[in-house]
Design an enzyme around this catalytic site. Sequence first.
Site: not given
Length: 250
Positions: A37-39, A66, A70, A109
């Site tokens: 994920s981009s987070c 999260y 990842k 979201h």
Amino acid sequence: ANDQYPADFIRENLQIQTNVIDESYRNDVKRLLFLGSSCIYPKLAPQPLKEEYLLTGPLEPTNQPYALAKIAGIEMCWSYNRQYGTQYIAAMPTNLYGPEDNFDLQSSHVIPALIRKAFEAKLSNDRRLKVWGSGKPKREFLFNADLADACVYLMALEEHTFARLLTQDTPPLINVGTGKDLSISELAELIMKIMDWKCEIEFDTSMQDGTPRKLLDVSKMNMLGWKAATDLDAGLRQTILAVSERFIPQ
């Protein structure tokens, strides 16, 4: 991320990805695609976010559990590649949306939440659309079918091209997105325009904005010959049309 029960979330995700990656190696799986994920990128990293920005600064606190799970998966894929000669890569998609999204207002979201709120406001003739936060953060969105296409594209790369994604010095990481973003305020306006509904947007500034901006640098993916096929306007129209029967009485 599961903000209410972060310990459960980390435990379950780490267990799942550890088992999948390790069993892939033990069963001689040739290629593996791990989705992140981009987070994973630092909260205040330069924009757009390049793959090499991983672990260069503090994460956004609201999705840190999260992100850490990842990042652990990325590092595991990289370690297996170096130690065992596997071909495991990690694709980092930006924010996803589409017709089969989660439209529950408590856990959805931003795009499905705004679509659901807009439908309910329109049905009740409420001329207000409540949006969490200030509306100023900028986000990038990818249609879910485009991500599926990107995953298949990556796994079908010719051997010499795929091998270039695997190096000793850098994680086997590649961003997947559109390379375009907009503010949450602009997103709300676009959704209302598509739905042909005019109302006043009310921003709930008591809710956190999160990371100011999350725009992926997708030049690496584009150089491989892949680009997202669905622009945001078209993707939103498909999503809104597909879910309209859920919220509008027939």
